[in-house]
Design a protein around this motif. Structure first.
Motif, PDB file in Angstrom:
ATOM      1  N   SER A 155      20.223  99.327  47.552  1.00 31.09           N
ATOM      2  CA  SER A 155      19.548 100.512  48.074  1.00 31.09           C
ATOM      3  C   SER A 155      19.708 101.782  47.239  1.00 31.09           C
ATOM      4  O   SER A 155      19.149 102.821  47.584  1.00 31.09           O
ATOM      5  CB  SER A 155      20.054 100.810  49.492  1.00 31.09           C
ATOM      6  N   PRO A 161      13.622  96.036  52.135  1.00 29.76           N
ATOM      7  CA  PRO A 161      13.532  97.047  51.074  1.00 29.76           C
ATOM      8  C   PRO A 161      14.723  97.994  51.086  1.00 29.76           C
ATOM      9  O   PRO A 161      15.460  98.075  52.077  1.00 29.76           O
ATOM     10  CB  PRO A 161      12.227  97.791  51.411  1.00 29.76           C
ATOM     11  N   PRO A 162      14.937  98.744  50.005  1.00 30.32           N
ATOM     12  CA  PRO A 162      16.059  99.683  49.936  1.00 30.32           C
ATOM     13  C   PRO A 162      16.057 100.667  51.104  1.00 30.32           C
ATOM     14  O   PRO A 162      15.016 101.130  51.560  1.00 30.32           O
ATOM     15  CB  PRO A 162      15.823 100.416  48.606  1.00 30.32           C
ATOM     16  N   GLU A 178      18.488 103.034  44.625  1.00 27.37           N
ATOM     17  CA  GLU A 178      17.316 103.726  44.092  1.00 27.37           C
ATOM     18  C   GLU A 178      16.624 104.626  45.113  1.00 27.37           C
ATOM     19  O   GLU A 178      15.886 105.538  44.743  1.00 27.37           O
ATOM     20  CB  GLU A 178      16.302 102.705  43.571  1.00 27.37           C
ATOM     21  N   ARG A 179      16.862 104.380  46.411  1.00 29.16           N
ATOM     22  CA  ARG A 179      16.206 105.167  47.453  1.00 29.16           C
ATOM     23  C   ARG A 179      17.165 105.955  48.330  1.00 29.16           C
ATOM     24  O   ARG A 179      16.775 106.887  49.023  1.00 29.16           O
ATOM     25  CB  ARG A 179      15.375 104.236  48.343  1.00 29.16           C
ATOM     26  N   LEU A 180      18.428 105.625  48.302  1.00 31.54           N
ATOM     27  CA  LEU A 180      19.418 106.142  49.246  1.00 31.54           C
ATOM     28  C   LEU A 180      19.536 107.658  49.163  1.00 31.54           C
ATOM     29  O   LEU A 180      19.774 108.225  48.092  1.00 31.54           O
ATOM     30  CB  LEU A 180      20.764 105.496  48.941  1.00 31.54           C
ATOM     31  N   GLU A 181      19.368 108.324  50.330  1.00 36.34           N
ATOM     32  CA  GLU A 181      19.510 109.769  50.418  1.00 36.34           C
ATOM     33  C   GLU A 181      20.800 110.175  51.118  1.00 36.34           C
ATOM     34  O   GLU A 181      21.362 111.231  50.804  1.00 36.34           O
ATOM     35  CB  GLU A 181      18.321 110.372  51.169  1.00 36.34           C
ATOM     36  N   ARG A 200      17.126 104.221  53.225  1.00 40.98           N
ATOM     37  CA  ARG A 200      17.207 105.658  52.979  1.00 40.98           C
ATOM     38  C   ARG A 200      18.555 106.220  53.435  1.00 40.98           C
ATOM     39  O   ARG A 200      19.084 107.152  52.834  1.00 40.98           O
ATOM     40  CB  ARG A 200      16.076 106.378  53.720  1.00 40.98           C
ATOM     41  N   GLU A 223      15.013 101.280  57.508  1.00 39.71           N
ATOM     42  CA  GLU A 223      15.235 102.425  56.635  1.00 39.71           C
ATOM     43  C   GLU A 223      16.603 103.064  56.844  1.00 39.71           C
ATOM     44  O   GLU A 223      17.145 103.674  55.931  1.00 39.71           O
ATOM     45  CB  GLU A 223      14.153 103.484  56.871  1.00 39.71           C
ATOM     46  N   ARG A 280      20.493 107.871  42.643  1.00 35.48           N
ATOM     47  CA  ARG A 280      19.555 108.850  42.082  1.00 35.48           C
ATOM     48  C   ARG A 280      19.022 109.829  43.112  1.00 35.48           C
ATOM     49  O   ARG A 280      18.726 110.973  42.799  1.00 35.48           O
ATOM     50  CB  ARG A 280      18.395 108.128  41.414  1.00 35.48           C
ATOM     51  N   GLU A 281      18.854 109.386  44.350  1.00 34.23           N
ATOM     52  CA  GLU A 281      18.232 110.222  45.369  1.00 34.23           C
ATOM     53  C   GLU A 281      19.223 110.780  46.391  1.00 34.23           C
ATOM     54  O   GLU A 281      18.818 111.406  47.372  1.00 34.23           O
ATOM     55  CB  GLU A 281      17.146 109.426  46.111  1.00 34.23           C
TER      56      GLU A 281
END
Length: 224
Positions: free
Chosen positions: A144, A119-120, A146-149, A122, A94, A172-173
């Motif tokens: 990544s 998976p993508p 779509e999930r990256l913060e 964070r 992650e 997006r995130e």
């Protein structure tokens, strides 16, 4: 380290060994025995040249299957091969941090993210890697976005404006975006990230971002 391995290898899930002065290949060999690790930090060793490519590769191959968070910053021999082959088996990662890794290349990191089946992520921090650029950024975002913060590309030397625009399209995130010393960042790019590209009717996707550290962005008038 051997004493720790003897008593704790079968139970520890997190091992934080940042700034260990005597880290070397034998040290990494001992860490390979901690098979349950989900978090590993071996960043900023006392001598960045002590751990060889093969030792780093072997460590990652041995432990990547369960790792969720890895910080392997400031290892001079962390190469494209060690990164790609070492993390090939990762399925739960992650957070990935590899700051100041001078052997990483734009093409190599791009290939890594384009082929990686994990998976993508964070959080990604590849700051101070001056050889990285647009290819690596686009591949990272395709993997990544779509999930990256949290994302740090501080100091990347070859990121073109077109690649930077992908941050607004795919991030997006994103909540924190460090683009310090990325020379192509300007007011127009930041506005597109936050508001979208009106001429193409593309909605901005980084509206939730809280911080954009931008020290060294000489084309940017408003530091955020």
């Amino acid at each position: 380290m051997l004493a720790l391995k003897k008593h704790c290898a079968k139970t520890l899930t997190a091992l934080r060994l940042r700034e260990i002065g005597l880290m070397n290949d034998a040290f990494l060999e001992a860490i390979r025995g901690f098979k349950l690790l989900e978090e590993l930090n071996i960043a900023d060793p006392g001598n960045s040249n002590e751990c060889t490519e093969d030792a780093l590769l072997g460590l990652l191959v041995a432990l990547s299957g369960k790792l969720r968070a890895l910080d392997i910053s400031s290892h001079s021999y962390l190469t494209d091969r060690a990164l790609a082959d070492g993390l090939h088996g990762a399925k739960h990662m992650e957070e990935l941090v590899a700051r100041h890794s001078p052997e990483l290349t734009d093409a190599g990191v791009a290939e890594f993210f384009s082929k990686w089946e994990n998976p993508p992520l964070r959080r990604v921090d590849f700051g101070r890697n001056h050889e990285l650029g647009g290819k690596a950024l686009v591949a990272l975002l395709q993997h990544s976005g779509e999930r990256l913060e949290e994302l740090c590309i501080n100091g990347w030397g070859g990121v073109e404006a077109d690649a930077l625009k992908e941050l607004g399209r795919r991030g997006r995130e994103l909540r924190r975006l460090d683009v310090g010393w990325v020379r192509e960042v300007d007011d127009f790019l930041v506005k597109e990230w936050m508001e979208g590209e009106a001429e193409d009717n593309i909605s901005g996707s980084t509206k939730g971002v809280k911080r954009i550290p931008s020290l060294g962005c000489t084309k940017l008038n408003e530091v955020r």
